[in-house]
Design a protein around this motif. Structure first.
Motif, short mmCIF file in Angstrom:
data_model
loop_
_atom_site.label_atom_id
_atom_site.label_comp_id
_atom_site.label_asym_id
_atom_site.label_seq_id
_atom_site.Cartn_x
_atom_site.Cartn_y
_atom_site.Cartn_z
N HIS A 15 51.09 41.82 -10.60
CA HIS A 15 51.07 40.31 -10.27
C HIS A 15 49.63 39.58 -10.57
O HIS A 15 50.61 38.33 -11.30
N ARG A 19 51.82 35.81 -13.06
CA ARG A 19 50.76 34.57 -12.90
C ARG A 19 50.39 34.54 -14.51
O ARG A 19 50.13 33.11 -14.68
N GLN A 23 52.76 31.62 -15.21
CA GLN A 23 51.81 30.49 -14.99
C GLN A 23 51.36 29.82 -15.05
O GLN A 23 50.57 28.33 -15.10
N LEU A 66 56.05 34.13 -6.97
CA LEU A 66 54.86 33.42 -7.93
C LEU A 66 54.85 32.31 -6.08
O LEU A 66 53.51 31.73 -6.71
N SER A 67 55.44 31.73 -5.88
CA SER A 67 55.61 31.28 -4.76
C SER A 67 55.63 31.66 -3.17
O SER A 67 56.11 33.05 -3.35
#
Length: 403
Positions: A15, A19, A23, A66-67
């Motif tokens: 994860h 990210r 992002q 992500l969301s």
């Protein structure tokens, strides 16, 4: 030299890599994941597959995407729809759906290309430039290293099993790296020992396979909690007091008291009782006084208060040893560079999860900063938030407070 090297390719490390690259604006060729398994999330898949969980314990918003609602949205796509199933309360996703979503993310974001299949055996500071992580194949240099180390290589064994291990008796831990539940042969009488959700789910799965031949041996009465800690620990309700507490001993005590160790959600407890009523499995609550092999294929368990069980298949679902993960190479780095640790041996880190300049932590190693949810999927998301903020501020040239 890499910008980021993440040690650990489980839920947390994977994860974090997503990210950072998707992002936080870190170029994918500047990030690598170091993990000895043949694929990312391999140990997660092995451990969860061994207990054969039908649904996750965590809600739909806890995943590696992500969301927040990405997993739910995936369940409505052609790729995810065939796995779409949720259990009340909190819309807990089916294990198959969660796994399909993980596979989708790995493929979509090409995360396997970041994976270096090897293990860390040393950690050395390179002045102000960063860190060198030694592997059996050589060193890897990075400006920033993230220790995303879990406890999965540290299964906890009850003291009474010590003599069994050396005798070759049929006892296995469901989280042992060499155990595969799918390869388990038939048995005459299986005993699953443990009081938490892993033991319960495994016992139910085995009872479905061979009804009437499975005993779930509970060391305590069923402890019913929806989650392994109160949801208030995910936000300011409880974390405000935790963050205000300056004593690391008291923080450790708060973490220990917050965790519902050896607990099961209400629906799992109901399934156990229903299976017992149908005589598909037996529930037995007792303490194990000792265990002795009767021959190469059977074990006699002596229980308090005077009962006994004989089994040709003893499976331990007793969780993980809570000592600091990492082992000798991390111990050496702590000593060499005087990395700050609490009396419990765990890192003392900044709000940005920085243990030392260029060295960051997540997962269990971050729990004195993130609290009792640090080990969970929710903890992975919380830690990745902070690491992404570090990356974004570095990229834009802003000062990182306490980083």
């Amino acid at each position: 030299m890499l910008d980021w090297l993440i040690i650990g390719g489980g839920i947390h490390g994977t994860h974090a890599a997503l990210r950072l690259t998707a992002q936080a604006g870190v170029a994918a060729d500047r990030v690598r994941l170091l993990d000895p398994q043949p694929s990312l999330l391999a140990r997660w898949t092995q451990c969860t597959g061994n207990v054969q969980m039908p649904f996750l314990r965590s809600p739909v918003v806890h995943h590696i995407g992500l969301s927040a609602f990405e997993l739910f949205e995936f369940s409505r796509t052609p790729e995810g729809k065939r796995f779409a199933a949720f259990a009340p309360p909190y819309d807990r996703p089916a294990y198959a759906l969660f796994q399909a979503h993980c596979h989708h993310l790995l493929t979509q974001h090409r995360l396997p290309e970041l994976h270096i299949q090897s293990k860390a055996v040393g950690l050395h500071r390179m002045g102000e430039r960063g860190w060198r992580v030694e592997t059996p194949a050589g060193g890897l240099d990075a400006r920033r290293v993230v220790l995303a180390l879990g406890l999965s290589d540290q299964p906890a064994y009850p003291a009474w099993t010590a003599a069994l291990a050396s005798s070759g008796a049929p006892v296995r831990h469901v989280f042992d790296p060499n155990f595969r539940a799918a390869e388990l042969g038939d048995w005459q009488q299986a005993v699953v020992f443990g009081g938490g959700i892993s033991a319960a789910q495994l016992a139910l799965a085995l009872a479905a396979r061979q009804p009437g031949t499975v005993t779930l041996l509970l060391p305590h009465p069923l402890r019913i909690h929806q989650f392994d800690s109160d949801p208030g620990w995910l936000g300011p309700k409880y974390m405000r007091a935790f963050e205000a507490e300056r004593s690391l001993d008291r923080r450790r005590r708060m973490i220990r008291e917050a965790r519902h160790r050896g607990s099961v959600p209400k629906d799992v407890a109901q399934n156990l009782r229903l299976a017992a009523q149908r005589r598909e499995l037996r529930l037995c609550e007792a303490q194990v006084l000792d265990a002795q092999p009767t021959d190469a294929h059977r074990i006699q368990l002596h229980l308090s208060p005077g009962d006994s069980l004989e089994t040709d298949c003893l499976l331990l679902a007793t969780g993980f040893d809570g000592r600091r993960p990492g082992g000798a190479w991390l111990d050496a780095a702590v000593a060499t560079y005087e990395l700050p640790i609490a009396p419990c041996g765990y890192p003392v880190v900044s709000r940005a999860l920085r243990w030392a300049r260029g060295l960051y932590v997540m997962g269990p190693l971050a729990e004195l900063e993130l609290g009792p949810t640090a080990r969970n999927i929710a903890g992975a998301r919380k830690a990745a938030d902070r690491l992404a903020q570090v990356a974004e501020r570095r990229r834009t040239g802003h000062q990182v407070t306490a980083a």
